[in-house]
Design an enzyme around this catalytic site. Structure first.
Site, PDB file in Angstrom:
ATOM      1  CG  HIS A   1       6.043  11.479 -11.865  1.00 23.11           C
ATOM      2  ND1 HIS A   1       5.007  10.704 -12.300  1.00 23.11           N
ATOM      3  CD2 HIS A   1       5.638  12.055 -10.702  1.00 23.11           C
ATOM      4  CE1 HIS A   1       4.016  10.783 -11.432  1.00 23.11           C
ATOM      5  NE2 HIS A   1       4.367  11.594 -10.458  1.00 23.11           N
TER       6      HIS A   1
ATOM      7  CG  HIS B   1       5.601  11.317  -2.447  1.00 22.43           C
ATOM      8  ND1 HIS B   1       5.250  10.332  -3.359  1.00 22.43           N
ATOM      9  CD2 HIS B   1       4.430  11.898  -2.077  1.00 22.43           C
ATOM     10  CE1 HIS B   1       3.951  10.310  -3.529  1.00 22.43           C
ATOM     11  NE2 HIS B   1       3.420  11.249  -2.744  1.00 22.43           N
TER      12      HIS B   1
ATOM     13  CD  GLU C   1      -0.916  11.859  -1.915  1.00 22.54           C
ATOM     14  OE1 GLU C   1       0.115  12.502  -2.167  1.00 22.54           O
ATOM     15  OE2 GLU C   1      -1.085  10.661  -2.242  1.00 22.54           O
TER      16      GLU C   1
ATOM     17  CE1 TYR D   1      -4.158   7.768  -9.570  1.00 24.76           C
ATOM     18  CE2 TYR D   1      -2.733   6.495  -8.146  1.00 24.76           C
ATOM     19  CZ  TYR D   1      -3.096   7.702  -8.700  1.00 24.76           C
ATOM     20  OH  TYR D   1      -2.392   8.830  -8.388  1.00 24.76           O
TER      21      TYR D   1
ATOM     22  CG  HIS E   1       2.407   7.920   0.204  1.00 19.39           C
ATOM     23  ND1 HIS E   1       2.562   9.141   0.814  1.00 19.39           N
ATOM     24  CD2 HIS E   1       1.776   8.166  -0.965  1.00 19.39           C
ATOM     25  CE1 HIS E   1       2.049  10.076   0.054  1.00 19.39           C
ATOM     26  NE2 HIS E   1       1.568   9.518  -1.039  1.00 19.39           N
TER      27      HIS E   1
END
Length: 426
Positions: free
Chosen positions: A285, A322, A329, A338, A360
């Protein structure tokens, strides 16, 4: 955007005489040179040559801006804001891209607004900072003193501070013009790490100069069927003691603002379409900076586009959990499916607000469910800010009120609807 352009009629040497050609009564008159420059003559600039003195006005009045007040995100919560609930058909018919904006989120560095518009906007100039307007749906003409653009779905329209311009939606399209407006209190540019020391986009950048559309021009009043001598109102957003430090004024000019016969320099509006962003992928990732497209003071803009995802044999394609140690964000979901937000009620037209101080990541089950997926079909625009964002009136109006509890769904813990209950639309 520091690559040089020259458009229309300009003299061979800057700051020298440039006179109107021809045989008419105004033949031989000097054009009026205007330097439009950043950072006090110390950064990018352009020289514009006007038929009329660019500082003349004949009247002024207050522009009562749409509600710019904000409310702190307190108690601290992640939130889901449903932007498509902001404008019904009646509101859309009456709205334009400038005066119809509704404030969703904001702080001292950036304001995020949303509008669905059917009407032409007035002439407009943002005297506070650059604007990045993302066209979610629909089409429009954008007329500026530098020239014009035809814009549509997926276009980022970058408009430098103090550029006089207007938006004219196309009525023939099936979708109304939906615009996601990012207004900076600074300049907006490509990330510095993508640029050479002279300003060229480098080989590792996910886009290059060929992908940028410059304005078509010069564009004069008679080119748009207007009288060059007609008095014209220009709406100006500028600094002041209003909510958020933003106030408005309307200046009435003695003539039409489209009077620039030529310009040259490195400061001008431009358009970049999200489909021309080349995603950076890897075996495992990749962190959000690989998705970055622009930056301003204390914020960045990223986009998540359809792409091949992680191809390590043990890869987990969705993001790890994270904590936003330094930033809020803000993700605007434009299209696709998504993966990380499945089961949260988020869909097209949603914004997720993940504030600094709260960890989150994927919704329950999304991590396991993503294993083995080879491609993400998603399109989203993300703004990360390095100071907390407050909620504008529009954000408060369309907060679903339950998103914060969505990670508890299915875990046997109480949600806002009672024991184990969490509202979900999908």
């Amino acid at each position: 955007m520091a690559h040089y352009q020259a458009v229309g009629s300009i003299p061979p040497k800057r700051h020298t005489q440039h006179r109107r050609p021809g045989r008419g009564p105004k033949a031989g008159e000097l054009y009026y040179e205007e330097l439009m420059g950043e950072e006090g003559f110390s950064s990018d600039s352009s020289l514009l040559y006007h038929r009329n003195i660019p500082s003349t006005i004949v009247a002024s009045r207050v522009w009562e801006l749409p509600d710019q007040s904000t409310t702190p995100n307190h108690p601290l919560l992640p939130r889901h804001l449903k932007l498509h609930d902001l404008f019904d058909a009646k509101a859309t018919r009456a709205a334009d891209v400038v005066t119809g904006r509704r404030l969703v989120l904001g702080n001292g560095d950036v304001r995020i607004s949303y509008v669905v518009a059917a009407q032409p906007s007035p002439w407009y100039r943002n005297g506070i900072g650059d604007e990045c307007v993302y066209v979610e749906r629909g089409k429009a003409s954008v007329e500026t003193v530098f020239g014009s653009f035809e814009v549509g779905e997926g276009d980022y329209v970058i408009i430098p501070r103090a550029t006089t311009h207007r938006w004219i939606p196309k009525r023939s399209t099936k979708d109304p013009l939906r615009a996601y407006c990012i207004e900076a209190n600074s300049h907006i540019a490509p990330p510095k790490r993508y640029l050479s020391k002279y300003g060229q986009l480098l080989e590792h950048a996910p886009y290059c100069e060929r992908d940028l559309r410059q304005p078509v021009g010069p564009l004069l009043a008679e080119d748009v069927g207007a009288d060059p001598d007609e008095q014209t109102d220009v709406y100006i957003k500028h600094r002041g003691n209003g909510p958020g430090g933003v106030v408005g004024t309307v200046h009435t000019l003695p003539c039409h603002p489209l009077d620039v016969v030529g310009w040259d320099g490195c400061l001008y509006p431009y358009v970049f379409n999200v489909r021309d962003f080349e995603p950076i992928t890897g075996r495992i990732h990749q962190p959000p900076p690989v998705h970055q497209v622009f930056e301003g003071w204390n914020f960045v803009i990223c986009n998540f586009v359809p792409r091949k995802v992680d191809y390590h044999p043990l890869a987990i394609p969705v993001p790890y959990y994270h904590s936003n140690v330094d930033s809020d964000e803000i993700m605007f979901y434009v299209d696709g499916d998504y993966e990380a937000r499945k089961g949260s009620g988020i869909g097209k037209g949603s914004i997720s607000v993940h504030p600094g101080g709260h960890p989150h990541g994927p919704q329950p089950g999304a991590t396991e469910g993503s294993i083995g997926v080879e491609r993400f079909d998603e399109l989203a625009v993300m703004v990360d800010t390095f100071r907390p964002l407050d909620l504008g009136e529009a954000g408060l109006a369309v907060d679903d009120g339950v998103y914060a509890m969505s990670w508890s769904q299915g875990l046997g813990r109480p949600g806002p609807g009672g024991a184990g209950g969490v509202h979900s639309e999908g």
